[in-house]
Design a protein around this motif. Structure first.
Motif, short mmCIF file in Angstrom:
data_model
loop_
_atom_site.label_atom_id
_atom_site.label_comp_id
_atom_site.label_asym_id
_atom_site.label_seq_id
_atom_site.Cartn_x
_atom_site.Cartn_y
_atom_site.Cartn_z
N THR A 288 -28.45 11.60 -29.00
CA THR A 288 -27.36 12.15 -29.81
C THR A 288 -26.60 13.13 -28.92
OG1 THR A 288 -28.65 11.95 -31.84
CG2 THR A 288 -26.79 13.49 -31.87
N LEU A 289 -25.30 12.87 -28.76
CA LEU A 289 -24.48 13.78 -27.97
C LEU A 289 -24.24 15.05 -28.77
CD1 LEU A 289 -21.84 11.24 -26.63
CD2 LEU A 289 -23.80 12.18 -25.41
N LEU B 153 -14.21 15.57 -26.70
CA LEU B 153 -13.68 14.28 -26.25
C LEU B 153 -13.07 13.45 -27.38
CD1 LEU B 153 -16.49 13.21 -23.77
CD2 LEU B 153 -14.23 14.12 -23.24
N GLY B 154 -13.14 13.98 -28.60
CA GLY B 154 -12.59 13.24 -29.73
C GLY B 154 -13.39 11.99 -30.06
N LEU B 155 -14.70 12.04 -29.84
CA LEU B 155 -15.56 10.89 -30.11
C LEU B 155 -15.90 10.82 -31.59
CD1 LEU B 155 -18.03 11.24 -27.10
CD2 LEU B 155 -16.03 9.75 -27.28
N THR B 156 -15.76 9.65 -32.16
CA THR B 156 -16.11 9.42 -33.55
C THR B 156 -16.97 8.17 -33.62
OG1 THR B 156 -14.10 8.13 -33.89
CG2 THR B 156 -13.97 10.48 -34.43
N LYS B 157 -17.47 7.85 -34.80
CA LYS B 157 -18.29 6.66 -34.99
C LYS B 157 -17.53 5.44 -34.45
CE LYS B 157 -20.55 3.86 -38.46
NZ LYS B 157 -20.86 3.69 -39.87
N GLY B 158 -18.19 4.67 -33.61
CA GLY B 158 -17.56 3.48 -33.04
C GLY B 158 -16.86 3.71 -31.71
N SER B 159 -16.76 4.97 -31.27
CA SER B 159 -16.15 5.24 -29.96
C SER B 159 -16.94 4.52 -28.87
CB SER B 159 -16.14 6.74 -29.65
OG SER B 159 -15.30 7.43 -30.53
N VAL B 160 -16.25 4.00 -27.88
CA VAL B 160 -16.90 3.28 -26.78
C VAL B 160 -16.99 4.20 -25.58
CG1 VAL B 160 -16.73 1.29 -25.23
CG2 VAL B 160 -16.01 1.08 -27.62
N LEU B 161 -18.18 4.27 -25.00
CA LEU B 161 -18.40 5.06 -23.79
C LEU B 161 -18.76 4.13 -22.64
CD1 LEU B 161 -20.61 7.96 -25.20
CD2 LEU B 161 -18.16 8.00 -24.72
N LYS B 162 -18.25 4.44 -21.47
CA LYS B 162 -18.61 3.71 -20.25
C LYS B 162 -19.84 4.42 -19.68
CE LYS B 162 -16.60 2.26 -15.88
NZ LYS B 162 -15.42 2.35 -15.02
N VAL B 163 -20.86 3.65 -19.30
CA VAL B 163 -22.11 4.20 -18.77
C VAL B 163 -22.26 3.75 -17.32
CG1 VAL B 163 -24.62 4.33 -19.06
CG2 VAL B 163 -23.15 4.05 -21.07
N GLU B 164 -22.42 4.72 -16.42
CA GLU B 164 -22.57 4.42 -15.01
C GLU B 164 -23.72 5.23 -14.43
OE1 GLU B 164 -18.36 3.63 -13.10
OE2 GLU B 164 -18.36 5.54 -14.18
N LEU B 165 -24.35 4.68 -13.39
CA LEU B 165 -25.38 5.39 -12.66
C LEU B 165 -24.79 5.87 -11.33
CD1 LEU B 165 -28.61 3.25 -13.07
CD2 LEU B 165 -28.16 5.53 -13.98
N GLU B 166 -25.01 7.13 -11.02
CA GLU B 166 -24.61 7.69 -9.72
C GLU B 166 -25.86 8.33 -9.15
OE1 GLU B 166 -21.28 10.32 -10.07
OE2 GLU B 166 -19.92 8.70 -10.64
N GLY B 167 -26.58 7.56 -8.35
CA GLY B 167 -27.86 8.05 -7.84
C GLY B 167 -28.83 8.18 -9.00
N SER B 168 -29.32 9.38 -9.23
CA SER B 168 -30.26 9.60 -10.34
C SER B 168 -29.56 10.21 -11.56
CB SER B 168 -31.39 10.53 -9.88
OG SER B 168 -30.86 11.79 -9.52
N ARG B 169 -28.23 10.16 -11.56
CA ARG B 169 -27.45 10.72 -12.67
C ARG B 169 -26.88 9.62 -13.55
NH1 ARG B 169 -23.80 15.60 -10.60
NH2 ARG B 169 -24.38 16.37 -12.62
N LEU C 108 -21.42 9.36 -18.38
CA LEU C 108 -20.76 8.77 -19.54
C LEU C 108 -19.30 9.17 -19.50
CD1 LEU C 108 -23.31 9.76 -22.35
CD2 LEU C 108 -23.13 7.58 -21.16
N SER C 109 -18.41 8.21 -19.75
CA SER C 109 -16.99 8.55 -19.82
C SER C 109 -16.38 7.82 -21.01
CB SER C 109 -16.27 8.22 -18.52
OG SER C 109 -16.48 6.88 -18.16
N LYS C 110 -15.38 8.45 -21.58
CA LYS C 110 -14.70 7.90 -22.74
C LYS C 110 -13.88 6.69 -22.32
CE LYS C 110 -11.57 9.27 -26.45
NZ LYS C 110 -10.78 10.37 -26.99
N HIS C 111 -14.04 5.59 -23.04
CA HIS C 111 -13.25 4.38 -22.79
C HIS C 111 -11.90 4.57 -23.47
CE1 HIS C 111 -12.40 0.16 -22.15
NE2 HIS C 111 -12.04 0.06 -23.40
N VAL C 112 -10.82 4.55 -22.69
CA VAL C 112 -9.49 4.76 -23.25
C VAL C 112 -8.86 3.40 -23.52
CG1 VAL C 112 -7.21 5.76 -22.87
CG2 VAL C 112 -9.25 6.93 -22.02
N ASP C 113 -8.66 3.08 -24.78
CA ASP C 113 -8.05 1.82 -25.18
C ASP C 113 -7.25 2.09 -26.45
OD1 ASP C 113 -7.35 -0.85 -25.36
OD2 ASP C 113 -9.16 -1.37 -26.48
#
Length: 68
Positions: A12-13, A21-37, A40-45
């Motif tokens: 839970t964020l 970030l203006g995230l609401t139910k159904g918001s899409v997040l991009k998930v990436e790995l950077e080393g051991s990190r 999460l970034s907001k998908h803008v569409d």
């Protein structure tokens, strides 16, 4: 801030992050790995971006000139 991973791998964020970030139910997040990190970034569409893409110019073409 911290978030705990639940049994099914969900987190839970914190409300402050969702609000910022203006995230609401159904918001899409991009998930990436950077080393051991995990990053999460907001998908803008939004509607403006979709419309802008429909009217994008082909490479080498010029915009239509206004009459008058």
């Amino acid at each position: 801030m911290e978030a705990t991973v639940a049994e099914r791998g969900q987190i839970t964020l914190p409300k402050a992050v969702r609000d910022a970030l203006g995230l609401t139910k159904g918001s899409v997040l991009k998930v990436e790995l950077e080393g051991s990190r995990i990053v999460l970034s907001k998908h803008v569409d939004d509607a403006i971006s979709r419309v802008r893409g429909k009217f994008a110019l082909d490479a080498g073409s010029e915009p239509a000139k206004a009459k008058g």
